[in-house]
Scaffold this motif. Structure first.
Motif, PDB file in Angstrom:
ATOM      1  N   ASP A   1     -14.878  23.016 -14.595  1.00  0.00           N
ATOM      2  CA  ASP A   1     -13.516  23.538 -14.763  1.00  0.00           C
ATOM      3  C   ASP A   1     -12.506  22.482 -14.337  1.00  0.00           C
ATOM      4  OD1 ASP A   1     -14.724  25.829 -15.542  1.00  0.00           O
ATOM      5  OD2 ASP A   1     -14.073  27.048 -13.843  1.00  0.00           O
ATOM      6  N   LEU A   2     -11.518  22.282 -15.159  1.00  0.00           N
ATOM      7  CA  LEU A   2     -10.511  21.257 -14.907  1.00  0.00           C
ATOM      8  C   LEU A   2      -9.128  21.882 -15.032  1.00  0.00           C
ATOM      9  CD1 LEU A   2     -12.181  18.649 -17.273  1.00  0.00           C
ATOM     10  CD2 LEU A   2     -12.243  18.561 -14.776  1.00  0.00           C
ATOM     11  N   LEU A   3      -8.242  21.439 -14.159  1.00  0.00           N
ATOM     12  CA  LEU A   3      -6.909  22.025 -14.128  1.00  0.00           C
ATOM     13  C   LEU A   3      -5.880  20.913 -14.065  1.00  0.00           C
ATOM     14  CD1 LEU A   3      -5.514  24.857 -13.656  1.00  0.00           C
ATOM     15  CD2 LEU A   3      -5.607  24.327 -11.231  1.00  0.00           C
ATOM     16  N   ASP A   4      -4.882  20.968 -14.938  1.00  0.00           N
ATOM     17  CA  ASP A   4      -3.729  20.095 -14.725  1.00  0.00           C
ATOM     18  C   ASP A   4      -2.469  20.943 -14.803  1.00  0.00           C
ATOM     19  OD1 ASP A   4      -2.912  20.383 -17.360  1.00  0.00           O
ATOM     20  OD2 ASP A   4      -3.753  18.485 -18.032  1.00  0.00           O
ATOM     21  N   ALA A   5      -1.312  20.318 -14.762  1.00  0.00           N
ATOM     22  CA  ALA A   5      -0.068  21.087 -14.677  1.00  0.00           C
ATOM     23  C   ALA A   5       0.136  21.977 -15.894  1.00  0.00           C
ATOM     24  CB  ALA A   5       1.100  20.129 -14.527  1.00  0.00           C
ATOM     25  N   GLU A   6      -0.550  21.648 -16.997  1.00  0.00           N
ATOM     26  CA  GLU A   6      -0.282  22.393 -18.219  1.00  0.00           C
ATOM     27  C   GLU A   6      -1.405  23.287 -18.690  1.00  0.00           C
ATOM     28  OE1 GLU A   6       0.942  19.389 -20.917  1.00  0.00           O
ATOM     29  OE2 GLU A   6       2.853  19.081 -19.883  1.00  0.00           O
ATOM     30  N   ARG A   7      -2.641  22.974 -18.293  1.00  0.00           N
ATOM     31  CA  ARG A   7      -3.719  23.796 -18.857  1.00  0.00           C
ATOM     32  C   ARG A   7      -4.945  23.857 -17.952  1.00  0.00           C
ATOM     33  NH1 ARG A   7      -4.064  18.918 -23.104  1.00  0.00           N
ATOM     34  NH2 ARG A   7      -2.924  17.938 -21.435  1.00  0.00           N
ATOM     35  N   PHE A   8      -5.727  24.880 -18.233  1.00  0.00           N
ATOM     36  CA  PHE A   8      -7.009  25.075 -17.572  1.00  0.00           C
ATOM     37  C   PHE A   8      -8.078  24.880 -18.633  1.00  0.00           C
ATOM     38  CE2 PHE A   8     -10.488  28.114 -16.649  1.00  0.00           C
ATOM     39  CZ  PHE A   8     -10.918  27.576 -15.445  1.00  0.00           C
ATOM     40  N   THR A   9      -9.043  24.010 -18.370  1.00  0.00           N
ATOM     41  CA  THR A   9     -10.086  23.713 -19.351  1.00  0.00           C
ATOM     42  C   THR A   9     -11.442  23.967 -18.717  1.00  0.00           C
ATOM     43  OG1 THR A   9      -8.684  21.865 -19.980  1.00  0.00           O
ATOM     44  CG2 THR A   9     -10.855  21.965 -20.987  1.00  0.00           C
ATOM     45  N   SER A  10     -12.343  24.564 -19.480  1.00  0.00           N
ATOM     46  CA  SER A  10     -13.677  24.802 -18.954  1.00  0.00           C
ATOM     47  C   SER A  10     -14.706  24.331 -19.967  1.00  0.00           C
ATOM     48  CB  SER A  10     -13.832  26.300 -18.689  1.00  0.00           C
ATOM     49  OG  SER A  10     -15.042  26.534 -18.022  1.00  0.00           O
ATOM     50  N   LEU A  11     -15.622  23.476 -19.536  1.00  0.00           N
ATOM     51  CA  LEU A  11     -16.685  22.981 -20.402  1.00  0.00           C
ATOM     52  C   LEU A  11     -18.013  23.541 -19.898  1.00  0.00           C
ATOM     53  CD1 LEU A  11     -15.644  19.227 -20.595  1.00  0.00           C
ATOM     54  CD2 LEU A  11     -15.595  20.855 -22.484  1.00  0.00           C
ATOM     55  N   THR A  12     -18.834  24.046 -20.811  1.00  0.00           N
ATOM     56  CA  THR A  12     -20.122  24.584 -20.396  1.00  0.00           C
ATOM     57  C   THR A  12     -21.238  23.611 -20.747  1.00  0.00           C
ATOM     58  OG1 THR A  12     -19.321  26.796 -20.802  1.00  0.00           O
ATOM     59  CG2 THR A  12     -21.682  26.548 -20.588  1.00  0.00           C
ATOM     60  N   PHE A  13     -22.098  23.355 -19.784  1.00  0.00           N
ATOM     61  CA  PHE A  13     -23.252  22.482 -20.000  1.00  0.00           C
ATOM     62  C   PHE A  13     -24.551  23.276 -19.908  1.00  0.00           C
ATOM     63  CE2 PHE A  13     -19.984  19.499 -18.873  1.00  0.00           C
ATOM     64  CZ  PHE A  13     -20.297  18.337 -19.562  1.00  0.00           C
ATOM     65  N   PHE A  14     -25.490  22.960 -20.786  1.00  0.00           N
ATOM     66  CA  PHE A  14     -26.862  23.483 -20.701  1.00  0.00           C
ATOM     67  C   PHE A  14     -27.759  22.255 -20.662  1.00  0.00           C
ATOM     68  CE2 PHE A  14     -24.443  26.738 -22.867  1.00  0.00           C
ATOM     69  CZ  PHE A  14     -24.886  27.907 -22.285  1.00  0.00           C
ATOM     70  N   ILE A  15     -28.358  21.973 -19.531  1.00  0.00           N
ATOM     71  CA  ILE A  15     -29.145  20.740 -19.420  1.00  0.00           C
ATOM     72  C   ILE A  15     -30.586  21.057 -19.018  1.00  0.00           C
ATOM     73  CG2 ILE A  15     -29.337  18.498 -18.259  1.00  0.00           C
ATOM     74  CD1 ILE A  15     -26.376  18.425 -18.009  1.00  0.00           C
ATOM     75  N   PRO A  16     -31.553  20.813 -19.939  1.00  0.00           N
ATOM     76  CA  PRO A  16     -32.954  21.038 -19.589  1.00  0.00           C
ATOM     77  C   PRO A  16     -33.400  20.034 -18.523  1.00  0.00           C
ATOM     78  CG  PRO A  16     -32.653  20.851 -21.971  1.00  0.00           C
ATOM     79  CD  PRO A  16     -31.391  20.377 -21.331  1.00  0.00           C
ATOM     80  N   VAL A  17     -34.144  20.520 -17.541  1.00  0.00           N
ATOM     81  CA  VAL A  17     -34.602  19.678 -16.433  1.00  0.00           C
ATOM     82  C   VAL A  17     -36.129  19.631 -16.456  1.00  0.00           C
ATOM     83  CG1 VAL A  17     -34.494  19.350 -13.935  1.00  0.00           C
ATOM     84  CG2 VAL A  17     -32.618  20.501 -15.113  1.00  0.00           C
ATOM     85  N   PRO A  18     -36.732  18.447 -16.369  1.00  0.00           N
ATOM     86  CA  PRO A  18     -38.193  18.377 -16.397  1.00  0.00           C
ATOM     87  C   PRO A  18     -38.801  19.019 -15.155  1.00  0.00           C
ATOM     88  CG  PRO A  18     -37.207  16.177 -16.445  1.00  0.00           C
ATOM     89  CD  PRO A  18     -36.109  17.135 -16.179  1.00  0.00           C
ATOM     90  N   GLY A  19     -40.064  19.374 -15.269  1.00  0.00           N
ATOM     91  CA  GLY A  19     -40.766  19.892 -14.095  1.00  0.00           C
ATOM     92  C   GLY A  19     -41.471  21.204 -14.366  1.00  0.00           C
ATOM     93  N   LEU A  20     -40.973  21.983 -15.333  1.00  0.00           N
ATOM     94  CA  LEU A  20     -41.620  23.255 -15.648  1.00  0.00           C
ATOM     95  C   LEU A  20     -42.206  23.189 -17.052  1.00  0.00           C
ATOM     96  CD1 LEU A  20     -39.121  25.995 -14.360  1.00  0.00           C
ATOM     97  CD2 LEU A  20     -40.937  24.818 -13.125  1.00  0.00           C
ATOM     98  N   ALA A  21     -43.334  23.915 -17.251  1.00  0.00           N
ATOM     99  CA  ALA A  21     -43.946  24.010 -18.584  1.00  0.00           C
ATOM    100  C   ALA A  21     -43.376  25.242 -19.274  1.00  0.00           C
ATOM    101  CB  ALA A  21     -45.457  24.123 -18.440  1.00  0.00           C
ATOM    102  N   ILE A  22     -42.136  25.127 -19.759  1.00  0.00           N
ATOM    103  CA  ILE A  22     -41.435  26.286 -20.329  1.00  0.00           C
ATOM    104  C   ILE A  22     -42.086  26.710 -21.656  1.00  0.00           C
ATOM    105  CG2 ILE A  22     -39.219  27.017 -21.304  1.00  0.00           C
ATOM    106  CD1 ILE A  22     -39.156  26.743 -18.269  1.00  0.00           C
ATOM    107  N   ASP A  23     -42.259  28.038 -21.821  1.00  0.00           N
ATOM    108  CA  ASP A  23     -43.021  28.536 -22.984  1.00  0.00           C
ATOM    109  C   ASP A  23     -42.441  28.099 -24.331  1.00  0.00           C
ATOM    110  OD1 ASP A  23     -40.796  30.204 -22.948  1.00  0.00           O
ATOM    111  OD2 ASP A  23     -41.928  32.083 -22.841  1.00  0.00           O
TER     112      ASP A  23
END
Lengths: 415, 421
Positions: free
Chosen positions: B162-184
């Motif tokens: 989430d980022l905020l400046d004097a004029e706007r609020f911005t939100s970026l969503t991340f989905f980041i796979p992380v190694p270590g699990l044997a996901i189905d």
């Protein structure tokens, strides 16, 4: 080091013991109706749109009478609701709005199965199922029942969302703050009216407030006033009940520390007394790692009260409910704590306006200050946050920034 | 005296806190995350919005240990590396509470495994303080980078910046796979699940008919015994389904491996948490579930389980899935599987919970109901494959997954069947 979990071997033993006990325990079921227990007389009523909602929360002892089980001990707190739908459409109540991790009745029964005899389990299941609040409310209908929520200390704060119409077009959100018997928060024991005589209360406007904040010490002290304690990082401006609502909405819990001699000897003091109220918050329901201490200041800003705020963040151990932050290691970074509180309240839609007051002090991390318990602390800048608290939610983008001083950090202009 | 008030942004952002007001995240049908590999610096994801570029990377358990010299994952802490580059002409503030409302401070991380140290502003903690994001404000033309210490999520890490400046609020969503699990779902070959000519596009009427014609319940491997009811239908691409559940706080599921079996056993004995525990195979279309998700409370004994199978049907070009959801309310012993989860017999309750859960996570475009299970009254419950009773009104909940966050006020109701009338 206190680990957060008992050891593997110990757990195996406990489990074996539990299984053994399970085989031979079980008491007959005994429960009383809500009418007989009588707690619904305390119900708080709200009306919005086509709906009327009554809400009450039975205390620990009342809950045991209602269900014949010590539900609070297992972390379950029933919330009683009665909902009237005066609309011509069917309505749907969203159970998750009250607690996204609520317990359905069969789960409550099953997790308490060892406390009832085998043949009583189906009876208990049926009873809880019948007592549970339904989601669907027909046109003109009134329904009532319990939602089994995760137990919390003190005033119970929750929403009740109701949708009606064939889709989700019509929507009402109720917000409740309900007293729960059996828990007396610290602030309830203070007579705020008698703290200051009317003559001693400064009447401030927004300009004189700026100057007045310079007179509030940058640090708390010990009882005698001979040693300096933790820093004072922020101020709240609001009626007491709005501070309470805002903090509850942001997930803070009331506390009820006993003000015994040990506590009084060790606490941080301001205006000659320990904090008037302490709120806490943790990463799970059994840990408490953050605390906010509040003192009512001898001043009023317009019609509103001025509160002095101290934030503490305990490091590296697990706190049971009721543990006090005396003599535990605290996070030395005071600036970060101040920023956390500001953001935390902003996300909880609890900030009406805020400003920076250049009335604090810089304490470098290389030559930190020491608090009453030998913990170091430092502060990267001399700004203290001044927060006009919103009792009712303020949309994220609508909180106003009052420009008093340059924004802390990087010598930047105001954001 | 300058007493100037400024509105930060007039736009209406009223909906409850967090996450959800998100932009970004992929929409068009695309493959689900594949098994992540390599150094976390090679897995960095970058997004750009209105002159601000945000890069994020998540070190695995091993990488975190190597970087910080402490088993952070074992202590429930996951470092997230961020770089924020500001090309705007205004200073931009980063709000770490938006990334994780209960993130760990650098001093707190430094303090782990060093309880004797009474003065965390020591050399040891300087290291963590230096690694952490120091400032929250990025000047125009400048950049800011460092680690934020968050609560642990294995599998896929999802968070907002989430980022905020004097004029706007911005939100970026991340989905980041992380190694270590044997996901189905890493093992599923989505593209070749069915041959090209096996897919069938259906109109609404035929879709309802098809859905009501599916088997009532899951089967065992032999196909002879029936178990839990198939009480869900999902419409959406694999990617959208995955994103929707991750956003709503569900965890992925590990495949059965020796490591995952050991973790399950440990968690059972200690009552501890293993959020990605493998689930038993149940069968539809003569194969076990394509993907399973779970949503845990505090320990393995209380969690929701959900299994999905992609059908050959498509609706408006989107895959149609059939699924089964149940809520575990405890563990009990059985002759056949030694231990099993006891499910809430009121499976409709769990189904309706899912509707609320996905709706409030802004993961739904529309919902409705079809028949197909057949009513099973409370007085005459049926049993699943491990003998747990269940009862239902007999309806399947249809959840049309939104490819991007959709406010609940926009949620449509599909008036196909009306279970509550």
């Amino acid at each position: 080091m206190i680990h957060s979990r008992p050891t593997f071997a110990l757990n195996g033993f406990i489990m074996a013991l539990a299984l053994c006990v399970a085989a031979c325990s079980g008491a007959p079921l005994r429960y009383e109706s809500p009418e007989r227990v009588g707690f619904t007389a305390r119900a708080v009523t709200q009306e919005q749109g086509a709906f009327r909602v009554r809400a009450a929360v039975p205390g620990e002892a009342e809950t045991e009478r209602l269900f014949g089980l010590p539900l609070y001990e297992g972390g379950v707190q029933p919330v009683w609701l009665e909902v009237t739908n005066r609309d011509v459409h069917r309505a749907r109540l969203v159970l998750s709005s009250i607690d996204p991790d609520y317990f359905p009745p069969y789960e409550v029964a099953y997790t308490h199965r060892r406390q009832v005899s085998g043949q009583d389990l189906p009876v208990l299941e049926n009873y809880l199922f019948e007592q549970a609040l339904p989601r669907q409310i027909g046109p003109g209908e009134t329904v009532s029942g319990f939602v089994f929520t995760n137990a919390s200390n003190g005033t119970k704060a929750f929403n009740v969302d109701i949708y009606s119409g064939s889709g989700v077009t019509d929507f009402e959100q109720f917000t409740f703050f309900v007293d729960v018997p059996g828990f007396v928060p610290d602030h309830a024991e203070i007579d705020f009216k008698s703290l200051y005589s009317e003559d001693n209360i400064k009447k401030l406007d927004i300009n004189s407030l700026r100057t007045f904040l310079n007179t509030i010490p940058t640090r708390a002290s010990n009882r005698e006033g001979t040693k300096s304690g933790r820093p004072i990082q922020s101020f709240f401006i609001a009626e007491g009940k709005d501070v309470l609502r805002a903090l509850l909405r942001a997930g803070w819990n009331e506390t009820s520390y006993r003000r015994d001699e040990e506590y009084l000897a060790d606490a941080d003091y301001l205006f000659g007394r320990p904090p008037d109220a302490i709120f806490s918050k943790g990463r799970s329901k059994t840990t408490e790692r953050l605390e906010i201490g509040l003192w009512l200041a001898p001043a009023r800003v317009g019609e509103k009260l001025l509160w002095v705020v101290q934030f503490k963040h305990a490091l590296g151990r697990r706190f049971a409910i009721g543990d006090r932050f005396l003599g535990v290691p605290l996070d030395p970074n005071s600036t970060q704590g101040r920023d956390f509180v500001l953001q935390d309240l902003w996300y909880a839609q609890s900030i009406d306006r805020w400003a920076w007051s250049q009335s604090g002090e810089i304490v470098s991390a290389q030559t930190p200050a020491t608090d009453l318990h030998g913990n170091d602390w430092f502060s990267n800048d001399e700004y203290r946050a001044v927060i006009w608290i919103a009792g009712d939610p303020v949309a994220l983008g609508n909180a106003e920034y009052v420009v008093w001083s340059r924004y802390p950090g990087n010598g930047g202009e105001t954001p | 005296m300058t007493h100037e008030r400024r509105k930060l942004l007039g736009a209406l952002l009223s909906i409850a806190l967090v996450s959800i007001l998100v932009s970004a995240c992929a929409s068009a049908p695309s493959p689900v995350a594949s098994m992540p590999e390599g150094d976390f610096r090679q897995r960095i994801v970058t997004q750009e919005v209105d002159g601000v570029r945000v890069s994020a990377g998540v070190p695995s358990a091993q990488e975190s240990k190597a970087l910080f010299g402490k088993p952070l994952y074992k202590r429930g802490i996951q470092p997230v590396w961020l770089k924020i580059e500001n090309e705007r002409d205004l200073p931009v503030s980063f709000l770490p509470v938006g990334l994780d409302p209960m993130f760990y401070s650098a001093s707190e991380v430094a303090f782990i495994d060093q309880p004797e140290s009474r003065a965390p502003v020591s050399l040891a903690s300087r290291f963590f303080v230096d690694q952490a994001m120091q400032k929250l404000m990025v000047q125009p033309g400048d950049e800011l980078s460092g680690f934020i210490f968050t609560r642990l999520d294995e599998g896929t890490k999802t968070f907002n910046v989430d980022l905020l400046d004097a004029e706007r609020f911005t939100s970026l969503t991340f989905f980041i796979p992380v190694p270590g699990l044997a996901i189905d779902h890493y093992n599923v070959d989505w593209k070749n699940l069915y041959a090209e000519d096996e897919w069938v596009e259906l109109d609404t009427e035929r879709l309802i008919e098809t859905l009501e014609g599916f088997a009532c319940c899951v089967k065992d491997k032999s196909g002879e015994n029936t178990g839990d009811p198939l009480n869900l239908v999902l419409i959406g691409t694999p990617r959208d389904v995955y994103t929707a559940f991750i956003r709503a706080g569900w965890d992925e599921t590990e495949s059965v491996t020796r490591a995952s079996a050991w973790k399950t056993f440990k968690s059972f004995v200690s009552g501890g948490e293993y959020r990605y525990s493998p689930v038993s195979n149940l069968y539809v279309f003569d194969r076990p579930q394509d993907v399973a998700f779970q949503r845990a409370r505090e320990n393995i004994h209380e969690r929701n389980h959900l299994r999905l199978w992609m059908s050959r049907a498509t609706y408006q070009g989107l895959p149609v899935w059939v699924g089964q959801i149940s809520r575990d309310i405890g563990v009990r012993f059985t002759r056949k599987t030694i231990t099993t989860h006891k499910i809430d017999p009121n499976v409709d309750e769990t189904r309706e919970f899912l509707l609320e859960n996905l709706g409030y996570a802004q993961s739904l475009k529309a919902f409705g109901y079809t028949g197909g299970v057949g009513a099973v009254p409370l007085e005459e419950p049926r049993g699943n494959l491990t003998g747990d009773p269940w009862f239902t009104d007999g309806y399947r909940l249809v959840l049309w997954i939104s490819p991007k966050p959709a406010p609940i006020s926009k949620l449509e109701f599909l008036p196909w069947r009306m279970p509550h009338e």
